[in-house]
Design a protein around this motif. Structure first.
Motif, short mmCIF file in Angstrom:
data_model
loop_
_atom_site.label_atom_id
_atom_site.label_comp_id
_atom_site.label_asym_id
_atom_site.label_seq_id
_atom_site.Cartn_x
_atom_site.Cartn_y
_atom_site.Cartn_z
N ASP A 1 0.81 -1.21 0.00
CA ASP A 1 0.00 0.00 0.00
C ASP A 1 0.84 1.26 0.00
O ASP A 1 1.95 1.29 0.50
CB ASP A 1 -0.90 -0.01 1.25
N TYR A 2 0.27 2.30 -0.56
CA TYR A 2 0.78 3.67 -0.47
C TYR A 2 0.21 4.28 0.81
O TYR A 2 -0.92 3.98 1.17
CB TYR A 2 0.28 4.46 -1.69
N ALA A 3 0.95 5.12 1.51
CA ALA A 3 0.42 5.79 2.70
C ALA A 3 1.04 7.17 2.84
O ALA A 3 2.15 7.43 2.37
CB ALA A 3 0.70 4.95 3.94
N LEU A 4 0.30 8.05 3.52
CA LEU A 4 0.74 9.41 3.81
C LEU A 4 1.04 9.52 5.29
O LEU A 4 0.30 8.97 6.12
CB LEU A 4 -0.36 10.40 3.44
N TYR A 5 2.11 10.23 5.64
CA TYR A 5 2.51 10.38 7.04
C TYR A 5 2.76 11.84 7.37
O TYR A 5 3.31 12.59 6.56
CB TYR A 5 3.80 9.60 7.33
N THR A 6 2.37 12.24 8.57
CA THR A 6 2.75 13.53 9.14
C THR A 6 3.10 13.30 10.61
O THR A 6 2.64 12.34 11.23
CB THR A 6 1.63 14.59 9.04
N LEU A 7 3.93 14.16 11.12
CA LEU A 7 4.32 14.10 12.53
C LEU A 7 3.39 15.04 13.30
O LEU A 7 3.26 16.22 12.95
CB LEU A 7 5.77 14.53 12.69
N TYR A 8 2.72 14.54 14.31
CA TYR A 8 1.76 15.31 15.09
C TYR A 8 2.39 15.57 16.46
O TYR A 8 2.50 14.65 17.28
CB TYR A 8 0.45 14.54 15.23
N LEU A 9 2.82 16.82 16.70
CA LEU A 9 3.59 17.11 17.91
C LEU A 9 2.77 17.62 19.08
O LEU A 9 3.31 17.97 20.11
CB LEU A 9 4.72 18.09 17.58
N GLY A 10 1.46 17.66 18.95
CA GLY A 10 0.63 18.13 20.05
C GLY A 10 0.75 17.27 21.29
O GLY A 10 0.53 17.74 22.42
N ASP A 11 1.12 16.00 21.14
CA ASP A 11 1.23 15.09 22.28
C ASP A 11 2.68 14.73 22.60
O ASP A 11 2.94 13.79 23.34
CB ASP A 11 0.46 13.80 21.98
N LEU A 12 3.65 15.49 22.05
CA LEU A 12 5.06 15.19 22.26
C LEU A 12 5.45 15.38 23.71
O LEU A 12 5.10 16.38 24.33
CB LEU A 12 5.93 16.10 21.39
N ILE A 13 6.16 14.40 24.27
CA ILE A 13 6.68 14.50 25.63
C ILE A 13 8.20 14.49 25.55
O ILE A 13 8.80 13.52 25.10
CB ILE A 13 6.18 13.34 26.52
N VAL A 14 8.82 15.61 25.95
CA VAL A 14 10.28 15.70 26.00
C VAL A 14 10.71 15.21 27.37
O VAL A 14 10.14 15.59 28.39
CB VAL A 14 10.75 17.15 25.78
N THR A 15 11.69 14.34 27.39
CA THR A 15 12.14 13.76 28.65
C THR A 15 13.55 14.22 28.98
O THR A 15 14.33 14.52 28.10
CB THR A 15 12.11 12.22 28.58
N SER A 16 13.85 14.27 30.24
CA SER A 16 15.19 14.60 30.71
C SER A 16 15.88 13.31 31.12
O SER A 16 15.23 12.37 31.56
CB SER A 16 15.12 15.52 31.93
N PRO A 17 17.20 13.26 30.99
CA PRO A 17 17.90 12.07 31.48
C PRO A 17 17.63 11.91 32.97
O PRO A 17 17.52 12.91 33.69
CB PRO A 17 19.38 12.36 31.22
N PRO A 18 17.48 10.68 33.43
CA PRO A 18 17.21 10.49 34.87
C PRO A 18 18.38 10.94 35.72
O PRO A 18 19.53 10.81 35.33
CB PRO A 18 16.99 8.98 34.98
N ALA A 19 18.06 11.48 36.87
CA ALA A 19 19.09 11.88 37.82
C ALA A 19 19.69 10.64 38.46
O ALA A 19 19.01 9.62 38.61
CB ALA A 19 18.49 12.79 38.88
N PRO A 20 20.95 10.68 38.84
CA PRO A 20 21.54 9.52 39.52
C PRO A 20 20.78 9.22 40.81
O PRO A 20 20.34 10.13 41.51
CB PRO A 20 22.97 9.97 39.84
N THR A 21 20.61 7.94 41.08
CA THR A 21 19.93 7.53 42.31
C THR A 21 20.90 7.44 43.47
O THR A 21 20.50 7.51 44.62
CB THR A 21 19.21 6.18 42.12
N SER A 22 22.19 7.25 43.18
CA SER A 22 23.19 7.24 44.24
C SER A 22 24.56 7.45 43.62
O SER A 22 24.77 7.21 42.44
CB SER A 22 23.16 5.90 45.00
N ILE A 23 25.48 7.93 44.41
CA ILE A 23 26.88 8.09 43.97
C ILE A 23 27.73 7.38 45.01
O ILE A 23 27.57 7.58 46.22
CB ILE A 23 27.27 9.57 43.86
N SER A 24 28.63 6.53 44.52
CA SER A 24 29.50 5.81 45.45
C SER A 24 30.95 5.99 45.03
O SER A 24 31.25 6.13 43.86
CB SER A 24 29.13 4.33 45.47
N ALA A 25 31.84 5.98 46.02
CA ALA A 25 33.28 6.08 45.75
C ALA A 25 33.88 4.69 45.84
O ALA A 25 33.48 3.87 46.67
CB ALA A 25 33.93 7.00 46.77
N SER A 26 34.87 4.42 44.97
CA SER A 26 35.49 3.10 44.98
C SER A 26 36.48 2.94 46.15
O SER A 26 36.85 1.85 46.49
CB SER A 26 36.17 2.81 43.65
#
Length: 190
Positions: A147-172
């Motif tokens: 089939d042939y199809a047409l596509y568009t990007l619909y950004l009304g529902d776009l969710i931009v995410t941030s990288p997760p913050a570290p849950t802990s920091i440990s020293a070796s």
């Protein structure tokens, strides 16, 4: 009257910036100059100058300059026999229908969308998500698409995410002294 195409982007709209997120597009398809309204009447159909993929082994890729999730694609001029595969560059991709839209002949299995059981043409909005945030979304019409199809990007529902913050920091090492080489590991960050 609300402009149903205000958050919908097609061929000539890329590259673009939407709410601070840059988006570019790559495709081996072409441009469909007219607007298209299928029998399912999904949110105004697809706008003029949508991205047309004519048959099999065709693709459109959307590239975001920030990590995103929950991207919506509007798809139109779909005939029985249509098949498209949705993939992201991170995590496991899944697709679903938009709540409130018609359940118009779509068959979804994981990240694969097919249509069957009707005559004429239909249109839909498809929500694409992943188990982790992503920066690339590719829609492919594989070799067994008829089939042939047409596509568009619909950004009304776009969710931009941030990288997760570290849950802990440990020293070796248990003792950290000035001038020593100590390795810190941030757990939970990507």
């Amino acid at each position: 009257m609300t402009n149903v195409y205000a958050q919908e982007f097609g061929w000539g709209d890329f590259p673009l910036t939407y709410n601070g997120t840059g988006v570019s597009m790559d495709t081996n398809g072409g441009v469909y100059s007219g607007a298209y309204q299928g029998q399912c009447n999904v949110n105004g159909g697809t706008k003029a100058n949508s991205i047309g993929l004519n048959g099999s082994n065709m693709y459109v890729k959307f590239i975001f300059n920030k990590s995103v999730n929950n991207v919506v694609i509007k798809i139109g001029a779909i005939d029985a026999g249509h098949k498209s595969v949705y993939t992201t560059n991170a995590g496991t991709t899944s697709i679903s229908k938009i709540a409130g839209d018609s359940q118009c002949y779509a068959n979804i299995s994981g990240n694969v969308l097919t249509y069957s059981g009707f005559t004429g043409y239909v249109d839909d909005r498809i929500l694409i998500s992943s188990t982790v945030s992503f920066t690339e979304l590719t829609v492919t019409q594989p070799a067994d698409n008829t089939d042939y199809a047409l596509y568009t990007l619909y950004l009304g529902d776009l969710i931009v995410t941030s990288p997760p913050a570290p849950t802990s920091i440990s020293a070796s090492n248990s003792t950290v002294c000035s001038g020593s080489n100590t390795q810190l590991t941030a757990n939970g960050a990507q």
